[in-house]
Each structure stands twice: as C-alpha cells, then as structure tokens.
Design a protein around this motif. Structure first.
Motif, PDB file in Angstrom:
ATOM      1  N   SER A 180     -28.348  19.443  -4.201  1.00 47.16           N
ATOM      2  CA  SER A 180     -29.132  18.206  -4.215  1.00 47.16           C
ATOM      3  C   SER A 180     -28.177  17.034  -4.131  1.00 47.16           C
ATOM      4  O   SER A 180     -27.044  17.118  -4.624  1.00 47.16           O
ATOM      5  CB  SER A 180     -29.971  18.136  -5.503  1.00 47.16           C
ATOM      6  OG  SER A 180     -30.743  16.956  -5.568  1.00 47.16           O
ATOM      7  N   ALA A 181     -28.613  15.923  -3.521  1.00 47.08           N
ATOM      8  CA  ALA A 181     -27.760  14.742  -3.388  1.00 47.08           C
ATOM      9  C   ALA A 181     -28.604  13.482  -3.466  1.00 47.08           C
ATOM     10  O   ALA A 181     -29.777  13.479  -3.066  1.00 47.08           O
ATOM     11  CB  ALA A 181     -26.979  14.778  -2.075  1.00 47.08           C
ATOM     12  N   SER A 182     -27.994  12.411  -3.976  1.00 44.60           N
ATOM     13  CA  SER A 182     -28.713  11.146  -4.108  1.00 44.60           C
ATOM     14  C   SER A 182     -27.731   9.992  -4.019  1.00 44.60           C
ATOM     15  O   SER A 182     -26.564  10.114  -4.419  1.00 44.60           O
ATOM     16  CB  SER A 182     -29.460  11.095  -5.447  1.00 44.60           C
ATOM     17  OG  SER A 182     -30.218   9.902  -5.570  1.00 44.60           O
ATOM     18  N   VAL A 183     -28.202   8.849  -3.504  1.00 43.52           N
ATOM     19  CA  VAL A 183     -27.391   7.643  -3.367  1.00 43.52           C
ATOM     20  C   VAL A 183     -28.051   6.526  -4.162  1.00 43.52           C
ATOM     21  O   VAL A 183     -29.260   6.289  -4.037  1.00 43.52           O
ATOM     22  CB  VAL A 183     -27.242   7.228  -1.892  1.00 43.52           C
ATOM     23  CG1 VAL A 183     -26.430   5.934  -1.768  1.00 43.52           C
ATOM     24  CG2 VAL A 183     -26.587   8.348  -1.086  1.00 43.52           C
ATOM     25  N   SER A 184     -27.269   5.835  -4.998  1.00 42.44           N
ATOM     26  CA  SER A 184     -27.820   4.758  -5.820  1.00 42.44           C
ATOM     27  C   SER A 184     -28.045   3.506  -4.982  1.00 42.44           C
ATOM     28  O   SER A 184     -27.593   3.403  -3.839  1.00 42.44           O
ATOM     29  CB  SER A 184     -26.871   4.433  -6.979  1.00 42.44           C
ATOM     30  OG  SER A 184     -25.758   3.679  -6.518  1.00 42.44           O
ATOM     31  N   ILE A 185     -28.715   2.532  -5.573  1.00 47.65           N
ATOM     32  CA  ILE A 185     -28.993   1.275  -4.897  1.00 47.65           C
ATOM     33  C   ILE A 185     -27.693   0.525  -4.599  1.00 47.65           C
ATOM     34  O   ILE A 185     -27.623  -0.318  -3.712  1.00 47.65           O
ATOM     35  CB  ILE A 185     -29.953   0.403  -5.743  1.00 47.65           C
ATOM     36  CG1 ILE A 185     -30.672  -0.628  -4.880  1.00 47.65           C
ATOM     37  CG2 ILE A 185     -29.251  -0.228  -6.909  1.00 47.65           C
ATOM     38  CD1 ILE A 185     -31.738  -0.051  -3.996  1.00 47.65           C
ATOM     39  N   GLN A 186     -26.610   0.853  -5.348  1.00 52.62           N
ATOM     40  CA  GLN A 186     -25.291   0.247  -5.101  1.00 52.62           C
ATOM     41  C   GLN A 186     -24.451   1.058  -4.135  1.00 52.62           C
ATOM     42  O   GLN A 186     -23.355   0.642  -3.770  1.00 52.62           O
ATOM     43  CB  GLN A 186     -24.527   0.098  -6.424  1.00 52.62           C
ATOM     44  CG  GLN A 186     -25.003  -1.042  -7.299  1.00 52.62           C
ATOM     45  CD  GLN A 186     -26.137  -0.638  -8.225  1.00 52.62           C
ATOM     46  OE1 GLN A 186     -26.545   0.523  -8.232  1.00 52.62           O
ATOM     47  NE2 GLN A 186     -26.649  -1.574  -8.991  1.00 52.62           N
ATOM     48  N   GLY A 187     -24.926   2.247  -3.746  1.00 51.01           N
ATOM     49  CA  GLY A 187     -24.188   3.060  -2.792  1.00 51.01           C
ATOM     50  C   GLY A 187     -23.356   4.172  -3.404  1.00 51.01           C
ATOM     51  O   GLY A 187     -22.597   4.842  -2.697  1.00 51.01           O
ATOM     52  N   ASP A 188     -23.482   4.417  -4.721  1.00 52.97           N
ATOM     53  CA  ASP A 188     -22.791   5.536  -5.351  1.00 52.97           C
ATOM     54  C   ASP A 188     -23.418   6.851  -4.881  1.00 52.97           C
ATOM     55  O   ASP A 188     -24.633   6.938  -4.729  1.00 52.97           O
ATOM     56  CB  ASP A 188     -22.896   5.441  -6.876  1.00 52.97           C
ATOM     57  CG  ASP A 188     -22.568   4.050  -7.393  1.00 52.97           C
ATOM     58  OD1 ASP A 188     -21.398   3.661  -7.317  1.00 52.97           O
ATOM     59  OD2 ASP A 188     -23.493   3.356  -7.866  1.00 52.97           O
ATOM     60  N   LEU A 189     -22.599   7.863  -4.681  1.00 56.26           N
ATOM     61  CA  LEU A 189     -23.070   9.174  -4.230  1.00 56.26           C
ATOM     62  C   LEU A 189     -22.958  10.177  -5.369  1.00 56.26           C
ATOM     63  O   LEU A 189     -21.903  10.322  -5.976  1.00 56.26           O
ATOM     64  CB  LEU A 189     -22.249   9.656  -3.040  1.00 56.26           C
ATOM     65  CG  LEU A 189     -22.505  11.100  -2.564  1.00 56.26           C
ATOM     66  CD1 LEU A 189     -23.930  11.255  -2.039  1.00 56.26           C
ATOM     67  CD2 LEU A 189     -21.490  11.505  -1.506  1.00 56.26           C
ATOM     68  N   ALA A 190     -24.062  10.882  -5.651  1.00 55.43           N
ATOM     69  CA  ALA A 190     -24.058  11.941  -6.657  1.00 55.43           C
ATOM     70  C   ALA A 190     -24.616  13.212  -6.035  1.00 55.43           C
ATOM     71  O   ALA A 190     -25.539  13.155  -5.215  1.00 55.43           O
ATOM     72  CB  ALA A 190     -24.888  11.540  -7.876  1.00 55.43           C
ATOM     73  N   TYR A 191     -24.052  14.355  -6.404  1.00 57.61           N
ATOM     74  CA  TYR A 191     -24.562  15.615  -5.874  1.00 57.61           C
ATOM     75  C   TYR A 191     -24.273  16.751  -6.848  1.00 57.61           C
ATOM     76  O   TYR A 191     -23.380  16.673  -7.690  1.00 57.61           O
ATOM     77  CB  TYR A 191     -23.978  15.932  -4.495  1.00 57.61           C
ATOM     78  CG  TYR A 191     -22.478  15.824  -4.375  1.00 57.61           C
ATOM     79  CD1 TYR A 191     -21.663  16.943  -4.485  1.00 57.61           C
ATOM     80  CD2 TYR A 191     -21.870  14.586  -4.104  1.00 57.61           C
ATOM     81  CE1 TYR A 191     -20.290  16.838  -4.345  1.00 57.61           C
ATOM     82  CE2 TYR A 191     -20.500  14.482  -3.969  1.00 57.61           C
ATOM     83  CZ  TYR A 191     -19.711  15.608  -4.093  1.00 57.61           C
ATOM     84  OH  TYR A 191     -18.350  15.504  -3.972  1.00 57.61           O
TER      85      TYR A 191
END
Length: 321
Positions: free
Chosen positions: A161-172
């Motif tokens: 799974s992966a997601s990008v925050s409103i500030q552009g941080d990437l988490a997976y």
C-alpha cells in the motif's frame, strides 16, 4: 413602598429568567453557533460505496448524493480534493474515473495489478500502486523510488500500500520474506523535504500483518492498518495512528474497522465503517475518538453513523477529504 419595590424587583427577575432559553442564555446566536460548531464539527466531504454505487456526503449531517447508478463500483473509492472526480475499482479490478455527476471520464485498463491509488494534492494526477511500481495517470509526480532498508538482502519484497500526504510525503508498507527469517512487514516514510527516512517495524507479525497506509488530507496524519494473517475479506482488525511524521504511533485503535479508514487529528474523528453487533450490519460512519460523555445529554462531540446506508456485509469502502 418597600412592598412596591419588592414587587417590581420580582417582575424584573421573572422577565430575565423567563427569557433564558437553551444552554447558552446570555450570549448571542452567533456565539452559540461558534460554540456548537466547535463542539460538533461538521464532517464534510465523505465518499463511500454502498450496494456497488458511489455516494457522496458534502456534510454527514445532511442528505447524501448518489453519484453512480450502474452498480459497477466493487471496491476502493478516492475523490479528488476539489470533489469533482471520483475513482474506483470495478469487478475487473480496473480503475474507473467519473465526474461528480456520475459521467464516465475513462477506464484505466492498462493497470491490471492495482493495490492502491489516490489523487495528487493538486488533483492533476491519479497516482497508482500497480504491482510493485508507482504509475501515474496525469502529470508524473516524480516520487522517490521504493527502497527497503529494514528488509534483508535476498528477501522477496512487495509493496502492499502507498499514500502521499498533502505536503508530498510518501509512505508505503513493505512485505519481505526469506526462508530463514520468515515474513517481515515495515512502514517506510520518505519526507518531502528530504529529511531522514522513517522506518517503523511491525511488532505484531504473529497475529496481524501490516497491510494498509493512508494519509489524511488535513496535514500529516497517517493511519496504518493491520489484517489477520489468513483474512480474505479485506477488513482491517486494528489501526495505528501517526501524526506529524512521528517514528512511532500516537495510539492504537482496535475494534471492527474496515478496509480504508481515514483519521483527522484536528477533529479527532475516524471515518470508516461501523459494525452493529446487534444487527450484524455495517454502515459508513464518522467515529469520534475523544472521551465518551458521562451523561448522554452532555453537549459533546458524538459519532455519526449513516444507518440509512447499513447493509449485511463485512466491509465498506470510504474516503474523506
């Protein structure tokens, strides 16, 4: 004379107390509205799938709009930040994009291994975790490449799974496996400002597997979800909440959660599905995670459950922006 003064005083007091109405008798209606909106914040812009159709609530306390009627929405729904577009997976596991009137924009048939997707902060791109690679429908976001610092060399690896925050941080979330050490699940966060990479090792491998990550649209609130090792329903069993890109969770929330919960620390609400054990039904809901009131009549924030959209099932898909 004293009797007259006493009588007048009683009349004045009676007129004052007689005007007291509601819990805030001595302030203006405008101030009452401000207090009430702080105590009972509006949960706005929620999308969910009900009976294989997309629904949208501009405000959970107001009527819900049905966006689609063809019954093609199988799972996962993500709306753009301006609420003009919705994306979902159909029965063929292909992403369908529609406008907010339900009109088809496109079907992304080129992506056959979709695991997660969402809209970029500027809504110009739908980023897609397709297999173990990030794909883009729209402008290339130039996100950093996936890496697996906590997974031993020689392990088989997959991004779940992966997601990008409103500030552009990437988490997976990464799953690694090797014959000697077995399975390992890890959360990786790569800050947009080039800061130090954040790793969080799963400590519940024996019971649950880390399987889901999602940023909220308000700041850098991050939710990480866990499933049972042999679960096939897609429903999460527990979630951990991270705020402000911390390396460890602020708290854990258990209970019967669903596949795509979203948390907002500014409001302290979790949007997901609510399971009613008495009726064995599930419904879209905004659950208040603050302290429950001692008295039910207290003027405090409360959970909102869309009981009109409850159904017999094990899962409901939601989005909140």
């Amino acid at each position: 004379m004293k009797k007259i003064i006493y009588t007048l005083l009683c009349i004045v007091l009676a007129s004052i107390t007689g005007c007291q109405k509601g819990p805030y008798p001595y302030i203006s209606k405008e101030d009452v509205k401000k207090i009430d909106s702080a105590v009972h914040p509006a949960i706005k812009n929620v999308a969910f799938i009900y009976k294989n159709n997309i629904f949208y609530a501009a405000d959970l306390n107001k009527p819900v709009a049905q966006i689609t009627t063809d019954g093609s929405a199988l799972k996962l729904v993500k709306m753009s930040h301006d609420y003009s577009k919705f994306a979902y997976l159909n029965a063929s596991n292909r992403i369908v994009i529609i406008d907010n009137k339900g009109n088809a924009i496109t079907t992304l048939s080129q992506y056959a291994q979709v695991k997660s997707f969402d809209w970029s902060p500027d809504d110009k791109t739908l980023y897609i975790l397709n297999g173990n690679a990030m794909a883009y429908y729209g402008v290339n976001m130039n996100l950093p490449a996936f890496n697996y610092p906590g997974i031993k060399n020689g392990s088989t690896t997959e991004v779940l799974s992966a997601s990008v925050s409103i500030q552009g941080d990437l988490a997976y979330v990464v799953h690694g496996y090797n014959f000697i050490d077995g399975d390992k699940y890890e959360l990786i966060i790569q800050p947009a400002n080039g800061g130090q990479l954040i790793e969080y090792d799963d400590v519940e491998d024996d019971v649950y597997r880390m399987d889901y990550v999602n940023f909220s649209s308000n700041k850098q609130d991050l939710i990480v979800g866990y499933r049972e090792l042999d679960d096939q329903s897609g429903r999460l069993e527990t979630v951990k909440i991270f705020t402000d890109l911390k390396a460890h969770p602020d708290f854990t929330y258990g209970g019967s959660t669903t596949s795509t919960p979203i948390y907002n620390s500014s409001l302290n609400y979790l949007v997901e599905g609510f399971i009613d054990d008495n009726t064995s039904t599930i419904a879209p809901a905004a659950l208040y995670l603050g302290t429950n009131p001692v008295y039910t009549s207290e003027n405090v924030a409360k959970s909102i459950i869309l009981t009109n959209y409850s159904f017999s099932g094990s899962n409901v898909y939601t989005d909140w922006k």
